[in-house]
Design an enzyme around this catalytic site. Structure first.
Site: not given
Ligand code: NAP
Ligand code: G4F
Length: 324
Positions: A127, A129, A151, A155
């Site tokens: 991601t 992110e 998160y 990831k």
């Protein structure tokens, strides 16, 4: 020649549903790791008309025996790890669960591939992110990572385990570093769908205001239906690799709201209320992806602009709300 078999974790999620449809259309036998819940989670598969065409294997990403069993039962040639606790906001309240599902869950799938069929090709749902506090104005495969949420950190662990299994065991393991992608099947907690659902309710007289957090945040938003094609293309390459998948355009949450409200003849400024409750402990202020490598190597480009995407989502929510 035997049809290919695919195993999709997170098959009940937005991307899982679109990917399952794409794989079925290509003639794959599609299996999904399906976590037991007390509520119905098959609505997306039903909306795409494929709930009875996929084989669901009960199991959980945090349980290694589940991932091994699903590899054995599916006899998968391709494995797409899309399952995750994927909502950034929740990850501060449930950091350990997020680490276990989103981080170690990916390792459990990699281990199952290594143990059961190391020739199977593996896709990890990485991601944007992971870029978090961005280190370059436009983020590419070589941009340093700086995650800003539990998160994002989970990831990043899964991302590096994917690289590590490729380098350690020679697995055909690829990561797609996907920027935000949305659709009428997006979960209601994510900002685009929260907005398009609220616009439909306000237009139909069921709601008056929409409470949001940081509307100055900028995202590179694409259409999930386009992005699952990029996942599949990655696993068709001779050599496994990592790819940024994005549109190359970034827009504020404020302007996304403007598009959604304007589509039904409303002004967002009359309805949006800023509520500090929706601010995050650490924000990712801006994301903007450089999809040049995906274009050059996969021949992939995003085909849906934000205006088309948001109006498609508003239209779908207008129909849903009017049927309630
Ligand atoms: P989503 O709609 O939230 O779907 C997540 C899926 O994971 C659901 O099927 C969920 O099952 C499943 N899941 C959650 N916990 C599980 C567990 N313990 N065991 C097994 N399955 C579990 O997410 P999405 O938007 O489709 O995204 C797909 C993947 O791409 C995720 O890994 C996400 O982090 C990543 N990603 C998404 C975006 C984006 O913009 N959409 C961008 C980059 C990366 P239930 O339905 O039963 O909860
Ligand atoms: O829609 P969001 O919740 O998505 P976010 O945090 O960017 O994460 C999504 O995209 C990631 C890829 O970059 C995925 F990995 C992840 O799984 C997920 O799919 O929030 C987008 C922006 C944020 O800056 C947030 O602070 O919108 C801002 N925002 C402002 N008000 C809001 C709200 N977000 C939500 N969910 N709800 C609000 O009321």
């Amino acid at each position: 020649m035997k049809n290919k078999s695919a195993l999709v974790t997170g098959i009940t999620g937005q991307d899982g549903a679109y990917l399952a449809k794409l794989l079925l259309d290509k003639g794959y036998a599609v299996h999904g790791l399906h976590a037991r819940r007390s509520t119905d989670t098959l609505w997306r598969l039903r909306e795409l008309g494929i709930a009875n065409e996929v084989n669901l294997i009960e199991g959980d990403l945090t349980d290694l025996s589940s991932t091994i069993r699903s590899m054995e039962q599916s006899r998968a040639d391709e494995v797409y790890n899309l399952g995750a606790q994927s909502f950034v906001g929740t990850s501060w309240g449930q950091p350990v669960l997020t680490a276990n599902v989103t981080g170690v869950g990916a390792l459990n799938v990699l281990e199952a591939v290594r143990i059961v069929n190391p020739k199977a090709r593996f896709y990890q749902a990485s991601t944007s992110e992971m870029f978090g506090l961005i280190q370059e104005a436009m983020q590419s495969e070589t941009t340093p990572f700086y995650p800003r949420s539990p998160y994002g950190v989970a990831k990043l662990y899964a991302h590096w385990m994917t690289v590590n299994y490729r380098e350690s065991f020679g697995l055909h393991a690829s990561s797609g570093i996907l920027f935000n992608h949305e659709s009428p099947l997006r979960g209601i907690e994510f900002v685009t769908r929260k907005v398009t659902d609220a616009v439909s309710r306000i237009k139909q007289g069921q709601q008056k205001e929409l409470r949001l957090g940081n509307i100055d945040a900028k995202r590179d938003w694409g259409f999930a239906g386009d992005y699952v094609e990029a996942m599949w293309l990655m696993l068709q390459q001779e050599v496994a690799d990592d790819y940024v998948v994005a549109t190359g355009q970034t827009t504020t949450v404020r302007d996304m709201c403007r598009i959604a409200f304007a589509h039904v003849g409303l002004n967002h400024e009359d309805h949006v209320v800023i509520d500090p409750k929706f601010y995050r402990p650490a924000e990712v202020e801006v994301l903007l992806g450089n999809p040049a490598k995906a274009k050059a190597k996969l021949g992939w480009t995003a085909s849906t602009d934000l205006q088309t995407l948001i109006t498609m989502m508003v239209d779908a929510d207008m129909r849903r709300v009017s049927k309630e």
